[in-house]
Design a protein around this motif. Structure first.
Motif, PDB file in Angstrom:
ATOM      1  N   THR A  28     -94.359 -28.801 -64.413  1.00 14.30           N
ATOM      2  CA  THR A  28     -94.432 -30.205 -65.022  1.00 14.30           C
ATOM      3  C   THR A  28     -94.625 -30.108 -66.523  1.00 14.30           C
ATOM      4  OG1 THR A  28     -95.674 -30.856 -63.113  1.00 14.30           O
ATOM      5  CG2 THR A  28     -96.131 -32.235 -65.298  1.00 14.30           C
ATOM      6  N   ASP A  29     -93.881 -31.003 -67.356  1.00 14.85           N
ATOM      7  CA  ASP A  29     -93.784 -30.981 -68.730  1.00 14.85           C
ATOM      8  C   ASP A  29     -95.354 -31.545 -69.162  1.00 14.85           C
ATOM      9  OD1 ASP A  29     -91.846 -30.849 -71.278  1.00 14.85           O
ATOM     10  OD2 ASP A  29     -93.447 -32.442 -71.770  1.00 14.85           O
ATOM     11  N   LEU A  30     -96.003 -30.790 -70.204  1.00 17.63           N
ATOM     12  CA  LEU A  30     -97.378 -31.237 -70.401  1.00 17.63           C
ATOM     13  C   LEU A  30     -97.572 -32.552 -71.353  1.00 17.63           C
ATOM     14  CD1 LEU A  30     -99.511 -27.973 -71.026  1.00 17.63           C
ATOM     15  CD2 LEU A  30    -100.061 -29.830 -69.336  1.00 17.63           C
ATOM     16  N   ALA A  31     -96.462 -32.694 -72.165  1.00 16.17           N
ATOM     17  CA  ALA A  31     -96.472 -33.701 -73.057  1.00 16.17           C
ATOM     18  C   ALA A  31     -95.994 -34.995 -72.233  1.00 16.17           C
ATOM     19  CB  ALA A  31     -95.356 -33.448 -74.281  1.00 16.17           C
ATOM     20  N   SER A  32     -94.860 -34.862 -71.650  1.00 13.79           N
ATOM     21  CA  SER A  32     -94.193 -36.028 -70.918  1.00 13.79           C
ATOM     22  C   SER A  32     -94.873 -36.478 -69.557  1.00 13.79           C
ATOM     23  CB  SER A  32     -92.663 -36.086 -70.820  1.00 13.79           C
ATOM     24  OG  SER A  32     -92.522 -34.940 -70.057  1.00 13.79           O
ATOM     25  N   GLY A  33     -95.497 -35.576 -69.061  1.00 10.42           N
ATOM     26  CA  GLY A  33     -96.081 -35.541 -67.500  1.00 10.42           C
ATOM     27  C   GLY A  33     -94.767 -35.753 -66.589  1.00 10.42           C
ATOM     28  N   GLU A  34     -93.578 -35.225 -66.801  1.00 10.03           N
ATOM     29  CA  GLU A  34     -92.300 -35.336 -65.923  1.00 10.03           C
ATOM     30  C   GLU A  34     -92.068 -33.782 -65.383  1.00 10.03           C
ATOM     31  OE1 GLU A  34     -88.598 -36.671 -67.801  1.00 10.03           O
ATOM     32  OE2 GLU A  34     -89.957 -38.216 -68.622  1.00 10.03           O
ATOM     33  N   THR A  35     -91.652 -34.057 -64.189  1.00  4.87           N
ATOM     34  CA  THR A  35     -91.204 -32.703 -63.450  1.00  4.87           C
ATOM     35  C   THR A  35     -89.802 -32.118 -64.071  1.00  4.87           C
ATOM     36  OG1 THR A  35     -92.511 -33.468 -61.545  1.00  4.87           O
ATOM     37  CG2 THR A  35     -90.662 -31.696 -61.284  1.00  4.87           C
ATOM     38  N   VAL A  36     -89.962 -31.008 -64.540  1.00  3.18           N
ATOM     39  CA  VAL A  36     -88.705 -30.430 -65.564  1.00  3.18           C
ATOM     40  C   VAL A  36     -87.958 -29.491 -64.598  1.00  3.18           C
ATOM     41  CG1 VAL A  36     -89.221 -31.372 -67.626  1.00  3.18           C
ATOM     42  CG2 VAL A  36     -90.147 -29.208 -66.899  1.00  3.18           C
ATOM     43  N   GLY A  37     -88.903 -28.726 -63.736  1.00  5.04           N
ATOM     44  CA  GLY A  37     -88.090 -27.948 -62.887  1.00  5.04           C
ATOM     45  C   GLY A  37     -88.870 -27.571 -61.724  1.00  5.04           C
ATOM     46  N   LEU A  38     -88.417 -26.527 -60.822  1.00  7.40           N
ATOM     47  CA  LEU A  38     -88.946 -26.279 -59.652  1.00  7.40           C
ATOM     48  C   LEU A  38     -88.727 -24.530 -59.542  1.00  7.40           C
ATOM     49  CD1 LEU A  38     -86.987 -28.533 -57.251  1.00  7.40           C
ATOM     50  CD2 LEU A  38     -89.594 -28.664 -57.700  1.00  7.40           C
ATOM     51  N   GLU A  39     -89.701 -24.001 -58.625  1.00  6.70           N
ATOM     52  CA  GLU A  39     -89.511 -22.615 -58.608  1.00  6.70           C
ATOM     53  C   GLU A  39     -89.491 -22.403 -57.113  1.00  6.70           C
ATOM     54  OE1 GLU A  39     -92.702 -19.827 -59.880  1.00  6.70           O
ATOM     55  OE2 GLU A  39     -91.743 -18.058 -59.087  1.00  6.70           O
ATOM     56  N   ALA A  40     -88.390 -21.819 -56.651  1.00 10.42           N
ATOM     57  CA  ALA A  40     -88.275 -21.401 -55.451  1.00 10.42           C
ATOM     58  C   ALA A  40     -88.967 -20.021 -54.924  1.00 10.42           C
ATOM     59  CB  ALA A  40     -86.618 -21.245 -55.145  1.00 10.42           C
ATOM     60  N   LEU A  41     -89.642 -20.069 -53.778  1.00 11.83           N
ATOM     61  CA  LEU A  41     -90.438 -19.103 -53.436  1.00 11.83           C
ATOM     62  C   LEU A  41     -90.163 -18.818 -52.004  1.00 11.83           C
ATOM     63  CD1 LEU A  41     -93.690 -20.437 -55.210  1.00 11.83           C
ATOM     64  CD2 LEU A  41     -92.723 -18.104 -55.843  1.00 11.83           C
ATOM     65  N   VAL A  42     -89.840 -17.545 -51.797  1.00 14.06           N
ATOM     66  CA  VAL A  42     -89.276 -17.291 -50.194  1.00 14.06           C
ATOM     67  C   VAL A  42     -90.369 -17.371 -49.300  1.00 14.06           C
ATOM     68  CG1 VAL A  42     -89.359 -14.689 -50.472  1.00 14.06           C
ATOM     69  CG2 VAL A  42     -87.594 -16.092 -48.991  1.00 14.06           C
ATOM     70  N   ARG A  43     -90.273 -17.494 -48.371  1.00 13.24           N
ATOM     71  CA  ARG A  43     -91.429 -17.468 -46.865  1.00 13.24           C
ATOM     72  C   ARG A  43     -90.552 -16.891 -45.625  1.00 13.24           C
ATOM     73  NH1 ARG A  43     -94.030 -18.144 -50.833  1.00 13.24           N
ATOM     74  NH2 ARG A  43     -95.534 -19.915 -51.227  1.00 13.24           N
ATOM     75  N   TRP A  44     -91.054 -16.172 -44.796  1.00  8.90           N
ATOM     76  CA  TRP A  44     -90.810 -15.680 -43.635  1.00  8.90           C
ATOM     77  C   TRP A  44     -91.386 -16.105 -42.412  1.00  8.90           C
ATOM     78  CZ3 TRP A  44     -90.530  -9.666 -42.383  1.00  8.90           C
ATOM     79  CH2 TRP A  44     -89.871  -9.458 -41.301  1.00  8.90           C
ATOM     80  N   ARG A  45     -90.674 -17.100 -41.674  1.00  8.08           N
ATOM     81  CA  ARG A  45     -91.201 -17.659 -40.532  1.00  8.08           C
ATOM     82  C   ARG A  45     -90.964 -16.588 -39.413  1.00  8.08           C
ATOM     83  NH1 ARG A  45     -89.627 -23.504 -39.897  1.00  8.08           N
ATOM     84  NH2 ARG A  45     -87.682 -22.545 -40.041  1.00  8.08           N
ATOM     85  N   HIS A  46     -91.882 -15.744 -38.936  1.00  8.59           N
ATOM     86  CA  HIS A  46     -91.589 -14.779 -38.204  1.00  8.59           C
ATOM     87  C   HIS A  46     -92.039 -15.425 -36.922  1.00  8.59           C
ATOM     88  CE1 HIS A  46     -92.427 -10.954 -35.769  1.00  8.59           C
ATOM     89  NE2 HIS A  46     -91.967 -10.401 -36.792  1.00  8.59           N
ATOM     90  N   PRO A  47     -91.132 -15.023 -35.744  1.00  6.05           N
ATOM     91  CA  PRO A  47     -91.024 -15.693 -34.464  1.00  6.05           C
ATOM     92  C   PRO A  47     -92.468 -15.389 -33.758  1.00  6.05           C
ATOM     93  CG  PRO A  47     -89.443 -14.011 -34.373  1.00  6.05           C
ATOM     94  CD  PRO A  47     -89.741 -13.998 -35.763  1.00  6.05           C
ATOM     95  N   ALA A  48     -93.078 -14.122 -34.028  1.00  4.63           N
ATOM     96  CA  ALA A  48     -94.320 -13.820 -33.380  1.00  4.63           C
ATOM     97  C   ALA A  48     -95.335 -14.007 -34.218  1.00  4.63           C
ATOM     98  CB  ALA A  48     -94.339 -12.557 -32.778  1.00  4.63           C
ATOM     99  N   ARG A  49     -95.263 -13.557 -35.509  1.00  2.00           N
ATOM    100  CA  ARG A  49     -96.551 -13.401 -36.401  1.00  2.00           C
ATOM    101  C   ARG A  49     -96.535 -14.714 -37.323  1.00  2.00           C
ATOM    102  NH1 ARG A  49     -95.897  -7.174 -38.479  1.00  2.00           N
ATOM    103  NH2 ARG A  49     -93.844  -7.008 -37.532  1.00  2.00           N
ATOM    104  N   GLY A  50     -96.026 -15.773 -37.100  1.00  3.84           N
ATOM    105  CA  GLY A  50     -95.969 -16.663 -37.840  1.00  3.84           C
ATOM    106  C   GLY A  50     -95.544 -16.931 -39.463  1.00  3.84           C
ATOM    107  N   MET A  51     -96.141 -17.412 -40.411  1.00  7.38           N
ATOM    108  CA  MET A  51     -95.616 -17.477 -41.594  1.00  7.38           C
ATOM    109  C   MET A  51     -95.884 -16.335 -42.476  1.00  7.38           C
ATOM    110  SD  MET A  51     -93.387 -19.712 -43.064  1.00  7.38           S
ATOM    111  CE  MET A  51     -93.739 -21.279 -42.826  1.00  7.38           C
TER     112      MET A  51
END
Ligand code: C2E
Ligand code: CA
Ligand code: CA
Ligand code: CA
Length: 279
Positions: free
Chosen positions: A47-70
């Motif tokens: 978020t831009d602190l001056a305008s309050g607008e969402t200017v970007g996103l960060e992609a963060l990886v997750r692994w949904r393991h069939p037995a162990r969960g996230m």
């Protein structure tokens, strides 16, 4: 028996073997996860602190393991780096993020840019340039919609190689961001040689910025340095309004953290983007 560097003979203990086996099993599973559909990307707004607008996103990886969960990245990225699996994993992240950027662009929802994390292991191989080119070509997104987050440690290892790699990435038109800034020792002279769009102040300085004077000084210094080099500054891990207010007073450009939003799965990110009406 194996001889270690000091000439001492060591025997594998049963415990060590068990750990090595568990590691190997996880490695096999991770390989499977990359080829299958067990990985997913979450997105966290910037978020831009001056305008309050969402200017970007960060992609963060997750692994949904069939037995162990996230499973969180802290629990498999190190293994992926040691085994070299971070290369195909990184390719998957790049392509998946670029396809998602394309989908948001088509829906009129894409924020200015979306960042992906790039491991030092990926950067040290020439393959990365081709992967980025491929992801841009396949999806047809404007390169400046994609941002690569590179950790400061990469700049410290082999400076000439790092410089060449970053220059090639810049030539593709993507944005560059230095992650975990302040934890390493990138020299000023070095940062001057290449256009870096963004510095991300490490969470460890942000956490108690309002109460710890020395951390506040470091944050001030990073902001001044970054601005003098023409970079924008993002503070990561911002959890309280007091931190946001303090950072705004220091002329920090953007914040990312639980105060605005936790990292969200794709559908929730889309809802978030719809709600704020980003274009
Ligand atoms: P990072 O790049 O420094 O990412 C920021 C981490 O801080 C994320 O953890 C995020 O969920 C967390 N975070 C965000 N806001 C807050 C907050 O307000 N408070 C606190 N305490 N934490 C916050 P996550 O998602 O577990 O990722 C951990 C690390 O794993 C990342 O650190 C990054 O180094 C690595 N990573 C994540 N995704 C990828 C990827 O696709 N590729 C590579 N190579 N590494 C990745
Ligand atoms: Ca960014
Ligand atoms: Ca990051
Ligand atoms: Ca960080």
């Amino acid at each position: 028996a194996k001889q270690d560097g000091r000439g001492i003979l060591r025997f594998f203990s049963p415990e060590l073997t068990a750990r090595a086996k568990a590691r190997l099993a996880l490695e096999v599973e991770l390989r499977h996860a990359i080829e299958g559909d067990e990985l997913l990307l979450y997105y966290q707004p910037q978020t831009d602190l001056a305008s309050g607008e969402t200017v970007g996103l960060e992609a963060l990886v997750r692994w949904r393991h069939p037995a162990r969960g996230m499973i969180q990245p802290g629990d498999f990225i190190p293994l992926a780096e040691e085994s070299g699996l971070v290369v195909p994993l990184g390719d998957w992240v790049l392509l998946t993020a670029c396809r998602q950027i394309k989908a948001w662009l088509d829906a009129g929802l894409a924020p200015c840019r979306t960042a992906v994390n790039v491991s030092t292991v990926q950067l040290s191989r020439d393959h990365l340039i081709e992967s980025v080119q491929h992801a841009l070509r396949e999806t047809g997104i404007p390169p400046e919609r994609l941002e690569l987050e590179i950790t400061e440690s990469f700049l410290m290892a082999d400076r000439e190689h790092a410089f060449r790699a970053l220059a090639e990435l810049r030539a593709l038109g993507v944005r560059l961001s230095i992650d975990d800034f302040g934890t390493g020792y990138s020299s000023l002279a070095y940062l001057q040689r290449i256009e870096i769009h963004e510095l991300k102040i490490d969470i460890s300085f942000v956490r108690d910025v309002t109460t710890n004077l020395s951390n506040a000084s470091i944050v001030k210094a990073i902001i001044a340095l970054g601005h003098s080099l023409g970079s924008q500054i993002v503070a990561e891990g911002v959890e309280t309004q007091a931190q946001a207010d303090y950072l705004r007073a220091l002329h920090c450009d953007m914040i990312q953290g639980y105060l605005v939003s936790r990292p969200l799965p794709v559908e929730e990110t889309t809802l978030f983007l719809k709600r704020i009406g980003a274009t």
